[in-house]
Design an enzyme around this catalytic site. Structure first.
Site, PDB file in Angstrom:
ATOM      1  N   ARG A 166       0.841  -1.209   0.000  1.00 46.58           N
ATOM      2  CA  ARG A 166       0.000   0.000   0.000  1.00 46.58           C
ATOM      3  C   ARG A 166       0.879   1.264   0.000  1.00 46.58           C
ATOM      4  O   ARG A 166       0.580   2.243   0.669  1.00 46.58           O
ATOM      5  CB  ARG A 166      -0.927   0.041   1.218  1.00 46.58           C
ATOM      6  CG  ARG A 166      -1.955  -1.050   1.273  1.00 46.58           C
ATOM      7  CD  ARG A 166      -2.978  -0.899   0.136  1.00 46.58           C
ATOM      8  NE  ARG A 166      -4.080  -1.827   0.314  1.00 46.58           N
ATOM      9  CZ  ARG A 166      -4.059  -3.110  -0.033  1.00 46.58           C
ATOM     10  NH1 ARG A 166      -2.984  -3.625  -0.603  1.00 46.58           N
ATOM     11  NH2 ARG A 166      -5.101  -3.878   0.159  1.00 46.58           N
ATOM     12  N   SER A 237     -10.421  -0.777   3.466  1.00 45.14           N
ATOM     13  CA  SER A 237      -9.685  -0.944   4.732  1.00 45.14           C
ATOM     14  C   SER A 237      -9.259   0.417   5.253  1.00 45.14           C
ATOM     15  O   SER A 237      -8.633   1.190   4.525  1.00 45.14           O
ATOM     16  CB  SER A 237      -8.426  -1.787   4.521  1.00 45.14           C
ATOM     17  OG  SER A 237      -8.757  -3.054   4.029  1.00 45.14           O
ATOM     18  N   GLU A 332      -4.901   3.901   6.499  1.00 44.53           N
ATOM     19  CA  GLU A 332      -4.599   3.623   5.089  1.00 44.53           C
ATOM     20  C   GLU A 332      -5.022   4.718   4.119  1.00 44.53           C
ATOM     21  O   GLU A 332      -4.237   5.131   3.264  1.00 44.53           O
ATOM     22  CB  GLU A 332      -5.225   2.283   4.688  1.00 44.53           C
ATOM     23  CG  GLU A 332      -4.490   1.648   3.538  1.00 44.53           C
ATOM     24  CD  GLU A 332      -5.405   1.030   2.521  1.00 44.53           C
ATOM     25  OE1 GLU A 332      -5.579   1.637   1.451  1.00 44.53           O
ATOM     26  OE2 GLU A 332      -5.934  -0.059   2.773  1.00 44.53           O
TER      27      GLU A 332
END
Ligand code: EPU
Length: 342
Positions: A166, A237, A332
């Protein structure tokens, strides 16, 4: 033609959390000439600038100062390299899932594990989107950028993009690279990736599942766990899965034998969803916001929620995870305007 700026523009339909954020100034960008024009305008009158793709990984404040530019650059080109390999070039403004599906319809494989991820093609490399054992970094050949610092337009190789979990060059240098096109290296020969156990189990009745079957299984799994942003506001998420060292892992494993964690190099990657779930947060609702009832890693907006409420909830979850497991959760999605992590 000059750009069609709009003032006091609601971004509610343009962010998947569904926050009613209002941009001081908004403009849609459909061509590269418009990118250049926007660059010149901002240089003439410096101000904050947000590039908006699908708005699917973004937490917006109520008021957005400066300019918000929605990147809508279109295009899809397919080049056959040999009997097996195909090069696909997509405009940054193309919808990710629609592109995955359109390629599958042409018997071009390799993106099926990444089905149903909300957002635009141009945002995919920023987060290095990943799911069910595949990351876009695994399939990417190059990314075309407009470099905001030099006003140059050029290609970056996959190595240049410095992908991580990520993470990417783009995420580490916000505002520098505007992604205009993404080039992928895909296949005509099916090569299903079934490393993710629940996906393997879902396809256990087939000895050699076709990519179409993988695509459908991924869609089914996602729909069963993840809320559809069209129905419940969310940004996927909300936290990354944290890495801990072996000693920390052993200590937690002794206390929580059912801990979900996987070796990752010399570390262990812990399922943040499990940690949050274990503390009883799953299905929690406080006012307009809450924790999804099927996946504790996803924070949701039931309607009328805003960034402050999500930040407060995220802060409480992070604190409880820190106290119970001595783990620092990292958020995130991107926050705009950026602030210290809640
Ligand atoms: N779990 C729980 N309770 C929960 C959620 C998860 O106990 O409420 C445990 C389960 O045991 C489960 C494990 O955690 O087996 C892992 O959960 P899941 O398979 O749902 O995956 P994840 O680690 O929570 C990651 C990505 C997702 C991606 C899936 C599938 C991150 C931050 N998230 O989630 O990506 O779809 O794996 O590959 O890495 C996103 O980034 O927005 C996203 C949705």
């Amino acid at each position: 033609m000059s750009l069609a700026y709009q003032h006091g523009y609601s971004l509610k339909a343009l962010n998947t959390f569904g926050f009613d954020a209002v941009a001081e100034r908004f403009v849609a960008i459909d061509t590269l000439d418009q990118v250049r024009e926007l660059h010149a305008d901002i240089r003439r009158k410096p101000q904050p600038l947000l590039w908006l793709g699908g708005g699917s990984n973004l937490v917006l404040a109520d008021q957005i100062p400066g300019t918000v530019a929605q990147i809508r650059l279109r295009g899809r080109r397919i080049e056959t390299l040999n009997s097996d390999e195909v090069r696909v070039t997509l405009g940054a403004g193309e919808n990710w899932h629609a592109s995955v599906e359109a390629l599958l319809d042409e018997d071009i494989f390799g993106l099926e594990n990444l089905a149903l991820i909300p957002g635009a093609v141009g945002s995919a490399p920023v987060q290095n989107i990943g799911a069910y054992g595949v990351e876009i970094g695994d399939r990417l050949e190059a990314v075309e950028v407009f470099d905001w610092s030099s006003a140059e337009h050029y290609w970056l190789s996959r190595e240049d993009c410095a992908f991580g979990y990520r993470d990417s060059l783009f995420k580490r240098n916000p505002g520098r690279y505007l992604i205009t096109r993404v080039r992928l290296r895909l296949n005509r020969r099916p090569a299903p990736v079934l490393t993710y156990a629940p996906l393997r189990q879902a396809l256990a009745d087939q000895s050699e599942p076709h990519p179409r079957a993988v695509f459908e299984a991924v869609c089914r799994i996602r729909r069963s766990k993840l809320p559809d942003p069209a129905q419940i506001g969310n940004a996927g998420s909300f936290f990354k899965n944290p890495l801990i060292d072996a000693a920390h892992h052993q200590q937690l494993r002794d206390r929580f034998p059912d801990l979900v964690a996987y070796p990752d190099g010399r570390h262990y990657k812990v399922a943040a969803g499990w940690l949050i779930d274990r503390l009883g947060w799953k299905g929690y609702r406080g006012g307009a916001v809450g924790v999804h009832r099927h996946q504790a890693l996803v924070l949701v907006n039931y309607g009328g929620g805003n960034r402050q409420q999500i930040e407060a909830l995220s802060g409480r979850i992070r604190r409880s995870v820190r106290e119970a497991f001595a783990i620092e959760l990292e958020v995130e999605p991107g926050f705009y305007p950026p602030t210290v992590q809640p």
